[in-house]
Design an enzyme around this catalytic site. Structure first.
Site, PDB file in Angstrom:
ATOM      1  CG  ASP A 199      -2.168  -0.760   1.049  1.00 46.38           C
ATOM      2  OD1 ASP A 199      -2.512  -1.049  -0.112  1.00 46.38           O
ATOM      3  OD2 ASP A 199      -2.832  -1.078   2.060  1.00 46.38           O
TER       4      ASP A 199
ATOM      5  CE1 TYR B 126       4.214  -6.991   3.857  1.00 45.91           C
ATOM      6  CE2 TYR B 126       3.583  -9.274   4.196  1.00 45.91           C
ATOM      7  CZ  TYR B 126       3.589  -8.138   3.412  1.00 45.91           C
ATOM      8  OH  TYR B 126       2.971  -8.149   2.192  1.00 45.91           O
TER       9      TYR B 126
END
Lengths: 246, 246
Positions: free
Chosen positions: A53, A111
């Protein structure tokens, strides 16, 4: 035709996200523009392991593309880095098997999410770590992490705007938080992550750390299969796609 | 009227420098604009310990200003930080003696200059540290630092564009380089610094570190009193005004 793969890093701050879109600068579009210049105007499609994003960073995003240019991997690296803007970098370009696919062949991802946990913000880290001034109970966060590990239906930790087809069962192989300099770093490793999943996990775990939720409440959140059962979505700028596993 | 002093931090990346100028965003103008809003449009002049150039950062710049508003120091801090852009921050606001002057009362300053000394650049540090891929001889740099310490005429280490009046004799009380994480940090402490002096010192010391100059050549450079005798000017983005002494 040669298939090539490479690892890209990017500072997501000035991007509208990874994937090409009509409005806003994107990482995919910048790389495809650089490749198009090298191919005399011909379009070259770039495929990544997945999107990120707006504001989200990457240090180990994988991409692939095919080309009929006869350039060795080091030549690709030099040429592309010379043309790419200074918030994207490509490294470790290699020839890939004809069947390799950066997205479909993904076995898992890691992540990391960086937290600056001190009273005052640090303006030099403002795009790269999320400032949390409250004292955090690290032991409580670590306990909650244990409940998240394993195979679960993560519907509660998936954005309601998700358009994912199929079930929302994923396996988290590692969820942890560890100190790194004056920051705290969340680490999540798993087979796959749903839309906004890491940011919702972080938002929820921070609520546990602040004492607003008990660690064991995470069990009921998972069972609820309802986004409203989990915590807030943490902002994008602390998040880094760290590594993609094949 | 109350005189107030405070410590400002700024990320110099998006500024044309500290001092107000006709073109380009400046740190002084941003703070004066915030103060003007608090004073119903009345102009409030801000005085700093000195200017910094475009791209140069500060973690410990001192400012003062006077005001007839009856606001306690903590109130000033909250109000100003709420109005300032996110690349400037003010801390530690205190009442100052009527005679205090952020510039004239300065007894010395400390500057630091960050070097990323590894093969590949780090795009997350691209605005905050200078990438030097060559291997550096730290012992040679430290030896050259010894020749710089003390009272000298630093004409050779002053930009030819300097408009300083008076002599160019300054005292460096500390010149050193030390590792910090994966970076190298130059530390310079002294009674005063000429225009571009720290950046020329760093550029010269890096030439010593790369073996292009011998450490003892620094002695002749100082004696030459000629800008062309010293090394290149290092870029602004590795430089931080670290602390101002009173």
């Amino acid at each position: 035709m040669q298939k090539l793969k490479g690892i890209i890093q990017y500072d997501g701050t000035a991007f509208a996200g990874y994937q090409v879109q009509p409005n806003g600068r994107t990482i995919q579009a910048e790389i495809e523009t650089a490749l198009q210049k090298m191919h005399k105007g011909q379009t070259v499609k770039v495929t990544a392991s997945g999107r990120t994003d707006a504001g989200v960073h990457a240090v180990g995003q994988m991409i692939h593309f095919t080309s009929d240019l006869d350039i060795p991997p080091e030549g690709w690296e030099r040429a592309l880095n010379a043309m790419l803007p200074d918030d994207i970098r490509i490294d470790d370009i290699q020839y890939a098997d004809a069947g390799f696919h950066a997205r479909y062949d993904t076995k898992g991802k890691e992540y990391r999410y960086k937290i600056l946990n001190q009273k005052d913000p640090d303006l030099f880290r403002r795009y790269y770590s999320y400032h949390v001034p409250q004292k955090l109970d690290i032991a409580a966060i670590k306990e909650a992490c244990r409940y998240l590990e394993g195979e679960h239906d993560f519907t509660s930790f998936c954005s309601a705007r998700s358009t994912v087809k199929g079930d929302k069962v994923r396996t988290i192989t590692k969820a942890d938080i560890q100190p790194e300099g004056n920051e705290l770093v969340f680490i999540f490793r798993g087979t796959g992550f749903l839309y906004n999943m890491v940011r919702i996990l972080v938002g929820t775990l921070l609520e546990v750390g602040k004492g607003e939720r008990k660690p064991e409440e995470v069990i009921a959140m998972i069972e609820a299969k309802d986004r409203s059962a989990a915590g807030k979505t943490a902002p994008p700028h602390g998040l880094f796609l760290w590594e993609v596993f094949y």
